[in-house]
Design an enzyme around this catalytic site. Sequence first.
Site, PDB file in Angstrom:
ATOM      1  N   ASP A   1      -1.733  11.046 -49.900  1.00 11.98           N
ATOM      2  CA  ASP A   1      -1.900  12.309 -50.614  1.00 11.98           C
ATOM      3  C   ASP A   1      -0.912  12.326 -51.770  1.00 11.98           C
ATOM      4  OD1 ASP A   1      -1.931  14.854 -51.606  1.00 11.98           O
ATOM      5  OD2 ASP A   1      -1.736  15.858 -49.666  1.00 11.98           O
TER       6      ASP A   1
ATOM      7  N   TYR B   1       2.165  18.776 -46.301  1.00  8.80           N
ATOM      8  CA  TYR B   1       1.157  19.789 -46.632  1.00  8.80           C
ATOM      9  C   TYR B   1       0.051  19.126 -47.442  1.00  8.80           C
ATOM     10  CZ  TYR B   1      -1.016  23.953 -48.658  1.00  8.80           C
ATOM     11  OH  TYR B   1      -1.912  24.913 -49.040  1.00  8.80           O
TER      12      TYR B   1
ATOM     13  N   LYS C   1      -2.977  18.076 -59.931  1.00  5.95           N
ATOM     14  CA  LYS C   1      -1.899  18.502 -60.811  1.00  5.95           C
ATOM     15  C   LYS C   1      -1.883  17.757 -62.144  1.00  5.95           C
ATOM     16  CE  LYS C   1       0.891  20.064 -56.887  1.00  5.95           C
ATOM     17  NZ  LYS C   1       0.680  21.507 -57.026  1.00  5.95           N
TER      18      LYS C   1
END
Length: 455
Positions: A257, A156, A285
């Site tokens: 990623d 994702y 994050k």
Amino acid sequence: MTSTPLSPTPTAQSEALFARARAVTPGGVNSPVRAFRSVGGTPRFIREAHGAYLTDADGARYLDYIGSWGPMILGHDHPAVREAVAGALQGGTSFGAPSWREVELAELVTRLTGADKVRFTSSGTEATMSALRLARGFTSQHGTGRKFIVKFRGNYHGHADGLLVEAGSGLMTNAAGHLGTSAPSSAGVPEEYAALTLVCEYNDPAALDTLMELRGHEIAAVIFEPVVGNAGVLIPTPDFLAALHRVKEAGALLIADEVMTGFRLSLSGASGLLGIRPDLSCWGKIIGGGLPVGAYGGRADVMEFVSPQGPVYQAGTLSGNPLAMAAGLATLRALEADPDIYPRLESYTSRLAQGLKDAARDAGIPISVNQIGSMLTAFHQDAPHGSVGNYTQAARSDTAAFAAWFQAMLGQGIYWAPSQFESIFVSGAHTVSELDATLEAARHAYRSVSEGASS
């Protein structure tokens, strides 16, 4: 042996808030997995968080293993982060102009990761979609017309249209596809757009080699999660990592990623831990310390194609926001100042993994636990080789058994990820006391699942 009865947790306030939220917000939440659709019950509306714990609107306290889906590596409300944000707040919340904190955070990120240059965004989705646009612009500079990207099933990379193809976690129920095909995982994604995304199975080096042989001249980039967190934790094999590096031979860029894994698995991310050499990386994050943030960066010659220096446009009013930069600086500096934190996180999480295996075995519940550093997923299945290696294997998990186990854990005050296909995250605020409490709850929960299955 009979499991200890679980006391029902009061949810009146969360239920009332959820009802109000559903009237004004789709599904009552601002991100789908929060709705508890795959596990049932009422999502908890959180009032506050400190250290390793959450407190919900009803006053119930939970030991938290989500950590805001990864960024709270130091624990919630860490004093250094709180003080940094409070200090930045004194100078204003947003400038729409450069500030010194974004320079310092960029210097720190590049020094720790080895990237030459970095550009900040406000989310991980912005970072990945910007990196892919950059890859297309850079690889097509000589008129080669490289339009296609490659991603892996269950990885994702955010909710940009071209990335909602065979995506992970909440989208895993839409799992149809074959080598090189592109099935949108969401309504509203045009098939023509999805067709520009080619799909391979994670941890299948032969399939990736074949795809690059056949279509490598058309491919601008291969994007991947170095350690997958959105199909459950999936760990790359050495052969797969070698195949990833071979994509460069076809002129494609390799994009890691690391929105989830960056600074989570080591100070140099999963790439540093696993010896990966990407052309571009994406972060999020942790580099915002719990505030909205994203970034992408890498080779200088590639990054120089970004506007205003180059022809690839990307912008954002809140990019480099002073509050997010302050929180990110405080978090990374605290990690760098504590050389023992990653070994401590690894030790806690590996002991948690073994404890879950033992508890499930004693209850007769089949599970397979994937764990690396402070990331872990307990798949409710008996994986053929002892661990789950890709999306297809992950999808075989018993989601009903997981949902029952999740509810049993929640009833004992353990806040686990509300999806079989997510990682949980351990923080520096988790101690032996939290570990013991978690494993005691897990033993009761697995017995509860076992008794439910036999009744």
